[in-house]
Design a protein around this motif. Structure first.
Motif, PDB file in Angstrom:
ATOM      1  N   SER A  52       0.830  -1.210   0.000  1.00  8.13           N
ATOM      2  CA  SER A  52       0.000   0.000   0.000  1.00  8.13           C
ATOM      3  C   SER A  52       0.861   1.255   0.000  1.00  8.13           C
ATOM      4  CB  SER A  52      -0.925  -0.003   1.226  1.00  8.13           C
ATOM      5  OG  SER A  52      -1.789  -1.123   1.209  1.00  8.13           O
ATOM      6  N   VAL A  99      -3.693  -0.915  -7.967  1.00 10.93           N
ATOM      7  CA  VAL A  99      -3.261  -2.207  -7.432  1.00 10.93           C
ATOM      8  C   VAL A  99      -4.186  -3.302  -7.964  1.00 10.93           C
ATOM      9  CG1 VAL A  99      -2.886  -3.594  -5.354  1.00 10.93           C
ATOM     10  CG2 VAL A  99      -2.346  -1.150  -5.334  1.00 10.93           C
ATOM     11  N   SER A 111       0.737   0.399 -12.561  1.00 14.78           N
ATOM     12  CA  SER A 111      -0.006  -0.463 -11.646  1.00 14.78           C
ATOM     13  C   SER A 111       0.942  -1.442 -10.954  1.00 14.78           C
ATOM     14  CB  SER A 111      -1.097  -1.242 -12.399  1.00 14.78           C
ATOM     15  OG  SER A 111      -0.518  -2.112 -13.357  1.00 14.78           O
ATOM     16  N   ALA A 140       2.175   1.752  -3.501  1.00 12.12           N
ATOM     17  CA  ALA A 140       1.139   2.242  -4.409  1.00 12.12           C
ATOM     18  C   ALA A 140       0.861   3.724  -4.172  1.00 12.12           C
ATOM     19  CB  ALA A 140      -0.141   1.422  -4.222  1.00 12.12           C
TER      20      ALA A 140
END
Length: 508
Positions: free
Chosen positions: A257, A267, A292, A260
């Motif tokens: 996380s 994700v 991504s 990202a």
């Protein structure tokens, strides 16, 4: 004064007459004939005009069902120009954008200047006169002087599409995707991936990890995002693999996380057990977009990807029968429900020819047991960066203390430093002890609770080590006893065979 009045009267009469004849023309002349006449007019006008017009439709010509990607990119580009220059704007709430979107209103035009050349963009709406078809189609028209044709069609349009793509990525709402099961038709017909807004608050600043290690990961990620030309130069697809390994609760999912959010990437959480076969896995990977992170969590549990290689022989040969039966039953149930994705299929999907079909992509594997994974799966080139997510040490504790208690020093820090360096406790367990359980819990209470938990964990680890040592000694003793019994049995069989041989010799 009379002349001015007469002029205005004549102008009004002329305009009214023109509007009357235009409405009669639109109403009574068949649209096929109108289309032909208008084409002839535009052709004649083009012989004397010095302007060039390029039309970009909202939908492609393929039955008009597919949205034009170029139209969307141009609209993104014009959104910034329209906000500053257009007289009339349209405000929309886009489901793929995180903010209100201002765009050019219908039948409005806006000017743009590129390398000293002025161009005009206009948005038009076409409505069908056919009563059976009440739909409307929008299109953007780019107008410019003929002498700049080459520069506009080569340099300027590339600039518009590139800028529009970057603006769209910046304004988009990031998504968390999960793959739909092909067995569930109702979900599969909606697409191979379902999504929800990605709103995880984790960042590298709140991640419980050694500061130097975090900075190294951030620099590696930044280098990757800027490496498009470098990857092409060295002949590699623009992708990078990260292997996160370590005990449960050490922050592997939180790390994903944080990555990202740091890169502002979407994700894709790929659940291998719902993938039917290698072909379906390949299609899922092709449906992922650039910018991504594709995640396969607990890959050692997702599929039996190590079953095609020779497994390490277990040391303990004296397990109880009930434990063996339970293990065999679990393996049987697992094999019945597992998909037909193979190790070879997974390797080809993430690192084969198909992996180069989309760029700027990060692939992340997580595992609690590194030694269970096939070496071919985690070798450099597939998993380029191996990151160990270890137990909480003092540097990670200080990050957690600042996050949960908003303190940077305390009298108990010395004792806690000694305990966390001697005791294996996950960051998740440390964070749970630091979290206030009531309004009365202050930093002192939470830190003392952590000290107590660390001492209990240390004592528990000591007892487990003693028990393991005792069990090991018992296993060694059983092995020695079994070995001695086998040697005694072998010696006895040898003696008996010798006696039989002598008896047979006497008979002969």
């Amino acid at each position: 004064m009379f002349e001015a009045g007469a002029l205005f009267g004549f102008t009004g009469t002329t305009m009214a007459s023109l509007m009357f004849f235009w409405s009669m023309y639109r109403q009574f002349v068949p649209y096929q004939l109108r289309d032909y006449l208008e084409k002839c007019f535009y052709k004649m006008f083009g012989l004397v005009s010095t302007s060039v017009h390029i039309k970009f439709t909202e939908y492609t010509e393929d039955k008009g069902l597919k949205k034009s990607q170029a139209y969307d990119l141009i609209r993104n580009y014009l959104s910034s120009k329209s906000t500053a220059r257009a007289q009339r704007l349209k405000a929309n709430e886009s489901k793929n954008s995180k903010s209100l979107v201002l765009s050019l209103d219908d039948h409005e035009a806006v000017e743009d200047v590129f390398q000293g050349v002025k161009v005009v963009w206009s948005l038009s709406v076409w409505k069908s006169d056919n009563q059976a078809d009440s739909s409307e189609r929008k299109y953007l028209t780019l107008s410019f002087h003929n002498r700049y044709r080459e520069m506009i069609t080569t340099t300027y349009l590339d600039h518009v599409l590139r800028e529009g793509k970057e603006i769209g990525l910046k304004n988009r709402e990031r998504k968390l995707y999960t793959n739909n099961s092909s067995q569930d038709y109702s979900a599969w017909r909606e697409g191979r991936w379902s999504n929800v807004p990605f709103d995880h608050p984790a960042t590298f600043e709140t991640l419980a990890m050694d500061l130097e290690k975090k900075e190294g990961i951030k620099k590696d990620l930044i280098k990757f995002t800027k490496g498009k030309d470098y990857y092409r130069k060295v002949g590699k697809p623009w992708k990078r693999g990260y292997l996160l390994f370590g005990p449960p609760g050490t922050g592997k999912s939180t790390m994903i996380s944080a990555m990202a959010n740091f890169l502002e990437y979407d994700v894709y959480d790929l659940e291998l057990t719902t993938v039917k076969d290698n072909s379906e896995l390949k299609k899922l990977m092709l449906d992922t977009k650039g910018k991504s992170i594709v995640v396969i969590e607990d890959i050692d549990c997702s599929l039996d990807l190590t079953g095609q290689r020779k497994k390490k022989k277990e040391e303990d040969e004296d397990e109880e029968d009930e434990e063996k039966k339970a293990e065999k039953l679990l393996k049987r149930e697992r094999s019945e429900r597992e998909s037909k994705v193979t190790l070879s299929g997974l390797l080809n999907a993430i690192d084969g020819l198909w992996s180069a079909c989309s760029g700027e992509k990060i692939i992340v594997f997580t595992t609690n047991y590194l030694d269970k994974l096939d070496p071919a799966l985690i070798r450099r080139g597939r998993m380029d960066n191996h990151i160990e997510m270890s137990y909480c040490r003092f540097e990670a504790f200080k990050v957690l203390a600042k996050n949960y208690l908003e303190i940077e020093s305390h009298d108990l820090y010395g004792e806690i430093k000694r305990l966390v360096e001697e005791t294996d406790m996950s960051p998740a367990d440390v964070a749970e002890n630091l979290m206030p359980k009531s309004d009365e819990d202050d930093a002192d209470i939470c830190l003392r609770r952590l000290v107590k938990s660390l001492e209990e964990e240390k004592e528990k680890a000591r007892k487990l080590a003693e028990e393991e040592k005792k069990k090991k000694a018992e296993r060694d003793a059983r092995r020695k006893k079994k070995k001695a019994e086998e040697e005694h049995k072998k010696k006895k069989e040898t003696e008996e065979n010798g006696d039989v041989f002598r008896d047979n010799g006497n008979l002969i």
